[in-house]
Write an enzyme that holds these catalytic residues in place. Structure first.
Site, PDB file in Angstrom:
ATOM      1  N   ASP A 369      -6.415   2.110  -5.255  1.00 37.03           N
ATOM      2  CA  ASP A 369      -7.187   3.106  -4.451  1.00 37.03           C
ATOM      3  C   ASP A 369      -8.636   3.183  -4.970  1.00 37.03           C
ATOM      4  O   ASP A 369      -8.875   3.115  -6.149  1.00 37.03           O
ATOM      5  CB  ASP A 369      -6.606   4.503  -4.444  1.00 37.03           C
ATOM      6  CG  ASP A 369      -5.265   4.569  -3.756  1.00 37.03           C
ATOM      7  OD1 ASP A 369      -5.122   3.941  -2.700  1.00 37.03           O
ATOM      8  OD2 ASP A 369      -4.399   5.260  -4.282  1.00 37.03           O
ATOM      9  N   THR A 370      -9.495   3.287  -4.134  1.00 36.55           N
ATOM     10  CA  THR A 370     -10.891   2.972  -4.382  1.00 36.55           C
ATOM     11  C   THR A 370     -11.788   3.836  -3.501  1.00 36.55           C
ATOM     12  O   THR A 370     -11.312   4.422  -2.542  1.00 36.55           O
ATOM     13  CB  THR A 370     -11.099   1.474  -4.042  1.00 36.55           C
ATOM     14  OG1 THR A 370     -10.185   0.713  -4.811  1.00 36.55           O
ATOM     15  CG2 THR A 370     -12.494   1.003  -4.312  1.00 36.55           C
TER      16      THR A 370
END
Length: 560
Positions: A369-370
């Protein structure tokens, strides 16, 4: 009855009442003439615009937005993680690349993993922690391109860290998912769980420890993080809990300016950064698909989906074998993204049969997740920036009094000796986060990115195809239903043996799904795996900025 329902559903899918004419939910493109920002959080977008209104440029704005995201979206970002960026310099008329990823601790050896009986690096705790590179990347970008002082750039994030902000819907969802996994790690609950619970949607949340850390960075610069008070706090905390990161590891860290690499797709140059990231996989997918008449197939046809998935499998087999820290491994980048290599690979695709296993190619070798954000200013500078802790909030290890979690990017090392991505001290792990950029005839065309682990190169390729082959605008290209293939070769050495699974967003017809199953694809319904997209492009006539931010996240595109 079934026929009637299918007829009704099909009619609804045509979306004839939409001005865009698209068959899927979308909205209008955002336009502005002087400056633009697109991020996954409205407060971050507004921080970027505020900085540019006060005389900052796109680089200052990107740093301000990233700092804000570390506060308001800690589920995807933070200064305990790494950063990659591309900058289009209007003055130099060229694209610059920055690799802001950190290295593994020198004290943690492969022999230590063997002594501990560990065959695969765990996702949480002290073992997957590598040097956080984001802060040095901020200051590297600022030193080369910035205009405003860092005190002004970090001021918006400091304000909200002290005052508090209302938690948005998607962030609240992922905070709640993080609590059971990370609350057992020291310092995490004290930082994020007010009264023993994660903040819910709409609740006010503040992070005074992060405010203090940002104030130190603003006043004392990057050395406070890598040699000074913050560094000492990180190392002291880790030593108390059996960690391996040292003051020397932090002091020796430097970001690396790198040359972006490109592949031409139907007249457009698509740019990515070279490994240790996975960006060139997007270029491999595009070059593998270029010989096919993609436009003639249609975006939701089974023939297109099949070709895309098979091209992705081929690219990811190479990803697993070759992509790694280029200080430690010889990665044949120019060959991997070349037309002749990928067109030869394209001939391996069987039009009516899904591959169950795929081998890497032989590209001329000598034997995650970014958050993503993009900004643009009145001078024509553009920034494509991506940043993450990995696995959402990272390792769970939260240094006392500093307000952030340390990343767990080291989990992506391979503990099998002799491979490109095999673990070694002082080495950068394979990385999933990748920014992207497109130029046309040597001029900037579009800055874009898509958040979401191994989804990212697949989505980069789909965004490009949606615009160039299917004629979508910048907003539609991100809103169109997406294809994700998972289960293929991984950088940790795992290999695909059953063909993996294909996940299709709503919007793909039942007939397409049925035809894919007939070709041997395994389909699986999924939510939350399709990433999140932001982009800024330049109008070909007026030269105004166009921007997009999609509905899968809490984001906003805005300008003035």
């Amino acid at each position: 009855m079934l026929v009637a329902l299918l007829t009704l559903w099909s009619a609804a899918a045509t979306a004839v009442d939409r001005i865009s004419g698209a068959s899927f939910a979308t909205r209008s493109v955002i336009y502005a003439s002087d400056a633009m920002a697109a991020t996954s959080q409205p407060l971050a977008t507004q921080a970027a615009l505020d900085v540019m209104r006060r005389g900052g440029n796109a680089i200052d704005a990107a740093i301000a937005a990233n700092a804000m995201l570390g506060l308001v979206e800690p589920t995807g970002a933070g200064i305990g993680g790494d950063l990659y960026a591309m900058v289009w310099s209007a003055k130099d008329k060229r694209l610059y690349g920055l690799n802001g990823s950190g290295r593994s601790p020198m004290a943690l050896t492969a022999a230590e993993f063997e002594r501990l009986g560990i065959r695969q690096i765990p996702p949480y705790g002290v073992l997957p922690i590598s040097v956080p590179g984001a802060v040095d990347a901020w200051f590297s970008l600022h030193q080369r391109f910035g205009q405003l002082p860092m005190t002004d750039i970090l001021a918006p994030a400091i304000h909200y860290a002290d005052k508090g902000f209302p938690v948005s819907q998607v962030v609240a969802h992922y905070l709640a998912l993080s609590a059971p996994k990370l609350s057992k790690y020291p310092g995490f609950s004290e930082t994020y769980m007010v009264n023993g619970q994660m903040p819910a949607e709409g609740e006010m949340f503040s992070n005074p420890d992060l405010a203090s850390t940002y104030k130190l960075l603003a006043q004392q610069g990057r050395d406070s993080f890598y040699q000074g008070e913050i560094a000492k706090g990180i190392v002291s905390y880790l030593q108390q809990h059996g960690g391996y990161l040292s003051l020397a590891d932090l002091a020796n860290h430097r970001s690396e300016w790198v040359t972006p690499v490109s592949a031409n797709y139907r007249g457009y140059d698509v740019w990515e950064l070279p490994p240790n990231g996975q960006g060139i996989a997007a270029l491999q997918i595009l070059k593998t698909l270029e010989p096919f008449d993609i436009a003639g197939l249609g975006q939701t046809s089974p023939e297109y989906v099949h070709l895309f998935v098979e091209a992705k499998k081929l690219a990811f087999a190479d990803r697993a074998k070759f992509y790694a820290d280029m200080d430690f491994a010889k990665v044949p980048v120019s060959e991997l993204i070349s037309a002749h290599y990928n067109q030869a690979r394209s001939r391996l695709i069987q039009p009516n049969k899904a591959a169950k296993s795929v081998d890497a190619g032989h590209p001329g070798l000598e034997h995650g997740d970014t958050v993503y954000l993009t900004t643009a200013d009145s001078e024509g500078n553009m920034v494509s920036l991506i940043q993450s802790n990995y696995r959402g909030m990272g390792s769970g290890m939260t240094p006392t009094g500093l307000g952030f979690v340390l990343q767990d990017r080291g989990q992506l090392f391979d503990l099998t000796p002799g491979r490109a991505n095999s673990y070694a001290p002082g080495k950068r792990p394979f990385h999933t986060i990748i920014p992207a950029f497109i130029t046309k005839d040597g001029a900037p065309f579009m800055s874009f990115g898509v958040m979401g682990g191994a989804t990212q190169p697949q989505m980069h390729a789909q965004i490009v195809i949606n615009m160039i082959d299917f004629g979508m605008n910048i907003q539609e290209a991100g809103d169109a239903p997406r294809i994700v293939h998972s289960g293929s070769s991984q950088p940790t050495g795992e290999q695909m043996s059953d063909g993996g699974v294909v996940s299709l967003e709503s919007g793909f017809p039942f007939a397409t799904r049925r035809a894919l199953q007939a070709k041997g694809h395994q389909l699986r319904d999924d939510t939350g795996v399709f990433g999140g997209y932001q982009a800024i492009a330049i109008h070909p006539v007026s030269k105004a900025y166009m921007a997009a931010s999609e509905s899968r996240k809490d984001g906003q595109a805005a300008g003035y």
